[in-house]
Scaffold this active site. Sequence first.
Site, PDB file in Angstrom:
ATOM      1  N   GLN A   1       0.845  -1.203   0.000  1.00  0.00           N
ATOM      2  CA  GLN A   1       0.000   0.000   0.000  1.00  0.00           C
ATOM      3  C   GLN A   1       0.876   1.248   0.000  1.00  0.00           C
ATOM      4  O   GLN A   1       1.535   1.530   1.006  1.00  0.00           O
ATOM      5  CB  GLN A   1      -0.886  -0.026   1.258  1.00  0.00           C
ATOM      6  CG  GLN A   1      -1.737   1.202   1.459  1.00  0.00           C
ATOM      7  CD  GLN A   1      -2.680   1.050   2.654  1.00  0.00           C
ATOM      8  OE1 GLN A   1      -2.439   0.225   3.526  1.00  0.00           O
ATOM      9  NE2 GLN A   1      -3.726   1.839   2.684  1.00  0.00           N
TER      10      GLN A   1
ATOM     11  N   GLU B   1     -10.689  -1.549   4.884  1.00  0.00           N
ATOM     12  CA  GLU B   1      -9.759  -1.763   5.998  1.00  0.00           C
ATOM     13  C   GLU B   1     -10.469  -1.589   7.335  1.00  0.00           C
ATOM     14  O   GLU B   1     -10.209  -2.294   8.291  1.00  0.00           O
ATOM     15  CB  GLU B   1      -8.605  -0.758   5.900  1.00  0.00           C
ATOM     16  CG  GLU B   1      -7.529  -0.952   6.939  1.00  0.00           C
ATOM     17  CD  GLU B   1      -6.295  -0.108   6.670  1.00  0.00           C
ATOM     18  OE1 GLU B   1      -6.447   1.083   6.355  1.00  0.00           O
ATOM     19  OE2 GLU B   1      -5.194  -0.644   6.768  1.00  0.00           O
TER      20      GLU B   1
HETATM   21  C1  LIG Z   1       3.371  -0.991  11.561  1.00  0.00           C
HETATM   22  C2  LIG Z   1       2.946   0.037  10.550  1.00  0.00           C
HETATM   23  C3  LIG Z   1       2.644  -0.341   9.267  1.00  0.00           C
HETATM   24  C4  LIG Z   1       2.268   0.614   8.315  1.00  0.00           C
HETATM   25  N1  LIG Z   1       2.019   0.199   7.027  1.00  0.00           N
HETATM   26  C5  LIG Z   1       1.705   1.126   6.100  1.00  0.00           C
HETATM   27  C6  LIG Z   1       1.532   0.748   4.727  1.00  0.00           C
HETATM   28  O1  LIG Z   1       1.635  -0.431   4.363  1.00  0.00           O
HETATM   29  N2  LIG Z   1       1.258   1.703   3.814  1.00  0.00           N
HETATM   30  C7  LIG Z   1       1.115   3.016   4.160  1.00  0.00           C
HETATM   31  O2  LIG Z   1       0.846   3.815   3.286  1.00  0.00           O
HETATM   32  N3  LIG Z   1       1.293   3.420   5.450  1.00  0.00           N
HETATM   33  C8  LIG Z   1       1.597   2.507   6.418  1.00  0.00           C
HETATM   34  N4  LIG Z   1       1.811   2.898   7.725  1.00  0.00           N
HETATM   35  C9  LIG Z   1       1.782   4.324   8.041  1.00  0.00           C
HETATM   36  C10 LIG Z   1       0.589   4.763   8.849  1.00  0.00           C
HETATM   37  O3  LIG Z   1      -0.563   4.793   8.061  1.00  0.00           O
HETATM   38  C11 LIG Z   1       0.935   6.156   9.428  1.00  0.00           C
HETATM   39  O4  LIG Z   1       2.004   5.984  10.339  1.00  0.00           O
HETATM   40  C12 LIG Z   1      -0.246   6.789  10.118  1.00  0.00           C
HETATM   41  O5  LIG Z   1      -1.238   7.139   9.196  1.00  0.00           O
HETATM   42  C13 LIG Z   1       0.166   8.061  10.909  1.00  0.00           C
HETATM   43  O6  LIG Z   1       0.850   8.931  10.080  1.00  0.00           O
HETATM   44  P1  LIG Z   1       2.280   9.517  10.502  1.00  0.00           P
HETATM   45  O7  LIG Z   1       3.140   8.404  10.948  1.00  0.00           O
HETATM   46  O8  LIG Z   1       2.759  10.383   9.385  1.00  0.00           O
HETATM   47  O9  LIG Z   1       2.003  10.420  11.788  1.00  0.00           O
HETATM   48  P2  LIG Z   1       1.380  11.900  11.789  1.00  0.00           P
HETATM   49  O10 LIG Z   1       0.204  11.940  10.897  1.00  0.00           O
HETATM   50  O11 LIG Z   1       2.492  12.857  11.566  1.00  0.00           O
HETATM   51  O12 LIG Z   1       0.863  12.014  13.267  1.00  0.00           O
HETATM   52  C14 LIG Z   1       1.742  12.344  14.381  1.00  0.00           C
HETATM   53  C15 LIG Z   1       0.864  12.497  15.615  1.00  0.00           C
HETATM   54  O13 LIG Z   1      -0.048  13.624  15.439  1.00  0.00           O
HETATM   55  C16 LIG Z   1      -1.398  13.203  15.622  1.00  0.00           C
HETATM   56  N5  LIG Z   1      -2.276  13.907  14.690  1.00  0.00           N
HETATM   57  C17 LIG Z   1      -2.061  14.096  13.366  1.00  0.00           C
HETATM   58  N6  LIG Z   1      -3.121  14.738  12.814  1.00  0.00           N
HETATM   59  C18 LIG Z   1      -4.025  14.940  13.807  1.00  0.00           C
HETATM   60  C19 LIG Z   1      -5.317  15.548  13.862  1.00  0.00           C
HETATM   61  N7  LIG Z   1      -5.890  16.052  12.766  1.00  0.00           N
HETATM   62  N8  LIG Z   1      -5.952  15.549  15.049  1.00  0.00           N
HETATM   63  C20 LIG Z   1      -5.384  15.026  16.174  1.00  0.00           C
HETATM   64  N9  LIG Z   1      -4.146  14.457  16.185  1.00  0.00           N
HETATM   65  C21 LIG Z   1      -3.498  14.410  15.016  1.00  0.00           C
HETATM   66  C22 LIG Z   1      -1.390  11.723  15.322  1.00  0.00           C
HETATM   67  O14 LIG Z   1      -2.455  11.054  15.957  1.00  0.00           O
HETATM   68  C23 LIG Z   1      -0.021  11.289  15.882  1.00  0.00           C
HETATM   69  O15 LIG Z   1      -0.107  11.067  17.264  1.00  0.00           O
HETATM   70  C24 LIG Z   1       2.183   1.979   8.689  1.00  0.00           C
HETATM   71  C25 LIG Z   1       2.479   2.352  10.009  1.00  0.00           C
HETATM   72  C26 LIG Z   1       2.871   1.415  10.927  1.00  0.00           C
HETATM   73  C27 LIG Z   1       3.185   1.864  12.326  1.00  0.00           C
END
Ligand SMILES: Cc1cc2nc3c(=O)[nH]c(=O)nc-3n(C[C@H](O)[C@H](O)[C@H](O)COP(=O)(O)OP(=O)(O)OC[C@H]3O[C@@H](n4cnc5c(N)ncnc54)[C@H](O)[C@@H]3O)c2cc1C
Length: 391
Positions: free
Chosen positions: A128, A246
Amino acid sequence: MQLAFAPELKAFREEAADWLNSQLNGPFKAIRSQTNQVDNVEERRAWEAALGAARWSVIGWPEQWGGRNASIAQQIIFAEEYARAKGPPRAGHLGVELMGPTLIAMGNDDQKQRFLPDIAGGKAIWCQGYSEPGAGSDLANVKTKARLEGDRYIIDGQKIWTSMGTIADWCFVVARTEPGSVGGKGLSFLMVPMDQPGVDARPIRQMTGEAEFAEVFFDGAEALAIDRIGNEGDGWRVAMALLGFERGVSTLAQQMHFRNELDEVIAIARRNGKANDPIIRQKIAQAHAGLKIMRYNGLRMLSDGEGGADLSGAAYTYKLYWSQWHRDLGELAMDVLGQEGEIGASEERFDGLPNMYLMSRSDTIYAGTDQIQRNIISERGLGMPREPRGK
Ligand SMILES: Cc1cc2nc3c(=O)[nH]c(=O)nc-3n(C[C@H](O)[C@H](O)[C@H](O)COP(=O)(O)OP(=O)(O)OC[C@H]3O[C@@H](n4cnc5c(N)ncnc54)[C@H](O)[C@@H]3O)c2cc1C
């Protein structure tokens, strides 16, 4: 009130359990109980193919595409038996649970015919390509670009946290096809082959010591224009529809895995005497009760779905509940293991319950963080005002 599956589903459950047990105690014994998603790639591919050949891979799909037209109840039963038989995590799960249903719902006939048989037959592993360094929760901030040249798109950009990125054959990628567009507008949903010079998947090592996900770089990578789902610029709608799968049925049946893990914690607590500690006993009882609540909530979602109603009411709370429950179970496992839990299976990685503990920290992040789940519950479930964007 009886909260249980209809009695006529018993024969289906037995058929599934018989097949799974014969395979996982026979030719696929080596991968039984395996937890890592990218170990033993060849055996995992063979397992996907075996599931496909026996038509157990995509049972909820129409028969025409290799499924069994299974009801939601049957899908849950199969997944429960899969976990009971200690089947490994499905290497094909992103194709089976997300890409395939999206193709069936939104793909054209040509795309269905070219892609669905390989997903159903366990021949194609998908990953993905949504998240980017600056686009996680705020997915609409995607910067990866794709420009149409003749019959194909040329893609430049970077994805991150791509589960199984190093072993996948195909990636579904959300890319910006309209230069200068912002947010959800101007995005397209492309199916991109991974085995090509313009794609570089570099493994990311996790704190478990494993490397199940990757950062994926696109440098002039190519995708056929006919492999775009939906119209150009309509990718946001497709990407969101895919996430609906999902957040739906596919997460329901993991409870049996959780049961296995809790049983293991209880067995160790009995063995090492921690079961006599009143605080540990209390936490085990809470975990047991929490799992029951999860089951009843799962059955509630199931009956909503069978009635044709919107799954979302109960489903909105589901991810938040299970991810926090599982994180607590990880901590309980470490309390029960004591110092033993700090020792890895080898110098390089943790297995078993310590692995589960470390992995459980990610449960509250992937598939929508806790905070995002709360936003969804408040906005869509409770009808509260949307949070102001762009601040
Ligand atoms: C084990 C694992 C597997 C994954 N596999 C995939 C994959 O196969 N493909 C893929 O595309 N992605 C994948 N991901 C990524 C995952 O979808 C993202 O980590 C997730 O969407 C959070 O985005 P970020 O890490 O950029 O954190 P951010 O979006 O930067 O968030 C950082 C913090 O800010 C908070 N925050 C952000 N926006 C808001 C808001 N509007 N209101 C309140 N709080 C907020 C979040 O809750 C978090 O605590 C994976 C992640 C993990 C951990």
